[in-house]
Design a protein around this motif. Sequence first.
Motif, PDB file in Angstrom:
ATOM      1  N   ARG A 119       0.841  -1.200   0.000  1.00  0.00           N
ATOM      2  CA  ARG A 119       0.000   0.000   0.000  1.00  0.00           C
ATOM      3  C   ARG A 119       0.877   1.252   0.000  1.00  0.00           C
ATOM      4  O   ARG A 119       0.534   2.253  -0.651  1.00  0.00           O
ATOM      5  N   ILE A 120       1.983   1.211   0.708  1.00  0.00           N
ATOM      6  CA  ILE A 120       2.903   2.348   0.709  1.00  0.00           C
ATOM      7  C   ILE A 120       3.447   2.571  -0.699  1.00  0.00           C
ATOM      8  O   ILE A 120       3.525   3.708  -1.179  1.00  0.00           O
ATOM      9  N   LEU A 138       5.620   7.188   9.480  1.00  0.00           N
ATOM     10  CA  LEU A 138       5.123   6.137  10.360  1.00  0.00           C
ATOM     11  C   LEU A 138       4.606   6.817  11.627  1.00  0.00           C
ATOM     12  O   LEU A 138       5.383   7.314  12.436  1.00  0.00           O
ATOM     13  N   THR A 139       3.283   6.873  11.751  1.00  0.00           N
ATOM     14  CA  THR A 139       2.661   7.542  12.888  1.00  0.00           C
ATOM     15  C   THR A 139       2.523   6.581  14.070  1.00  0.00           C
ATOM     16  O   THR A 139       2.737   5.370  13.931  1.00  0.00           O
ATOM     17  N   LYS A 140       2.163   7.138  15.219  1.00  0.00           N
ATOM     18  CA  LYS A 140       1.933   6.352  16.448  1.00  0.00           C
ATOM     19  C   LYS A 140       3.159   5.514  16.810  1.00  0.00           C
ATOM     20  O   LYS A 140       3.049   4.360  17.248  1.00  0.00           O
ATOM     21  N   ALA A 151      12.611  -1.421   6.636  1.00  0.00           N
ATOM     22  CA  ALA A 151      11.797  -2.084   5.617  1.00  0.00           C
ATOM     23  C   ALA A 151      11.099  -1.058   4.741  1.00  0.00           C
ATOM     24  O   ALA A 151      11.017  -1.224   3.519  1.00  0.00           O
ATOM     25  N   VAL A 152      10.596   0.012   5.341  1.00  0.00           N
ATOM     26  CA  VAL A 152       9.906   1.046   4.568  1.00  0.00           C
ATOM     27  C   VAL A 152      10.897   1.792   3.694  1.00  0.00           C
ATOM     28  O   VAL A 152      10.592   2.120   2.536  1.00  0.00           O
ATOM     29  N   THR A 160      11.918  10.632   1.808  1.00  0.00           N
ATOM     30  CA  THR A 160      12.287  10.650   3.221  1.00  0.00           C
ATOM     31  C   THR A 160      11.307   9.784   3.998  1.00  0.00           C
ATOM     32  O   THR A 160      10.104   9.782   3.722  1.00  0.00           O
ATOM     33  N   VAL A 161      11.815   9.033   4.974  1.00  0.00           N
ATOM     34  CA  VAL A 161      10.978   8.197   5.835  1.00  0.00           C
ATOM     35  C   VAL A 161      11.239   8.607   7.280  1.00  0.00           C
ATOM     36  O   VAL A 161      12.395   8.616   7.730  1.00  0.00           O
TER      37      VAL A 161
END
Length: 343
Positions: A119-120, A138-140, A151-152, A160-161
């Motif tokens: 999905r990303i 990546l929230t929360k 991995a992302v 940027t991640v």
Amino acid sequence: MVDYDLLVPYGWTEAVASRYLPLIGDLVPARVVRMDRSECDVVTPRGPARAACPRDITGLCTGDWVGLDADGTVRQLLPRESAITRSSVSGRSVAQVLAANVDTVLICTAADGDVDLGRIERMLALAWESGAQPVVVLTKADAADDLRLDAVRTVAPGATVVAVSAAAGAGLEDLTAVLTGTVALIGPSGAGKSTLANALLGAEVFATNAVRAVDGKGRHTTVHRELRPLPGGGTLIDTPGLRGVGLFDAAEGIGRTFSDIESLAADCRFADCGHETEPGCAVRAALAEGTITERRLTSYRKLARENEWMAARSDKRLAAERERAWRTIAKQQRRQYRERGHR
């Protein structure tokens, strides 16, 4: 003389002025902050206003720059610098614009849930195709047992991640540092978009809701796309959760998302290599070496096939529309000839 100071917090710059003022003549420039069917909320050089949207001005979206007449009616949709576009949820081969004139796209996914890499990748293709710069958020992060940052990052070349916790205030400085211009948040319901938006705005502007305890899925809290000025400059658009993200004419976006695979494909022996059993396939060699994964290659093929199918369907729809238009013209001409014959 018109004073544009009130437009500055909503993205009005010298570059925007030089691009749009020559196009609008006597009309007043305004930016759409929220759409409501036949009307929209806009910000003008005189402040916020409610504008009417006539039927001949179609496809207006939050983030658009428009020209208003003296009565407060939208008379011109100004050219977009970028647009986040997906295929219509109706299933028809038409595009739906989610947000316009966006510079940065925040792709939000909850770190404490299922971090769906496929999905990303799909949302990255959407973001790259828009012309904006994607940032995967990546929230929360405070609630995650395992932050899958590495991995992302492997599926987001060029983007940027970052990991953030809006509730704890963690990671927000790193995120703010990479934001430019108009920022749009996209992602599924429950990804924490509205909570993150409120943290970036420094106020409880957007309503928030907890995910459902029974299945951990989000509820649709945001129902409109709405634009707000950011306290440090720039603007932010919060969007409703996306259940489905269909691609529409996104070949370039797919290429940017899977730049690693496309770079490998350039070294294949055959230009039309299908990366199956062909000899000299650089993609299969990388797969065997573990440089790329089978999951990523499968995702690449899936999105490429979907985009090709939608493009072919769109071509057929356009051809059918042209044929209907010519039939209408032919009928009108025949009617005119018959009427002349009776005179």
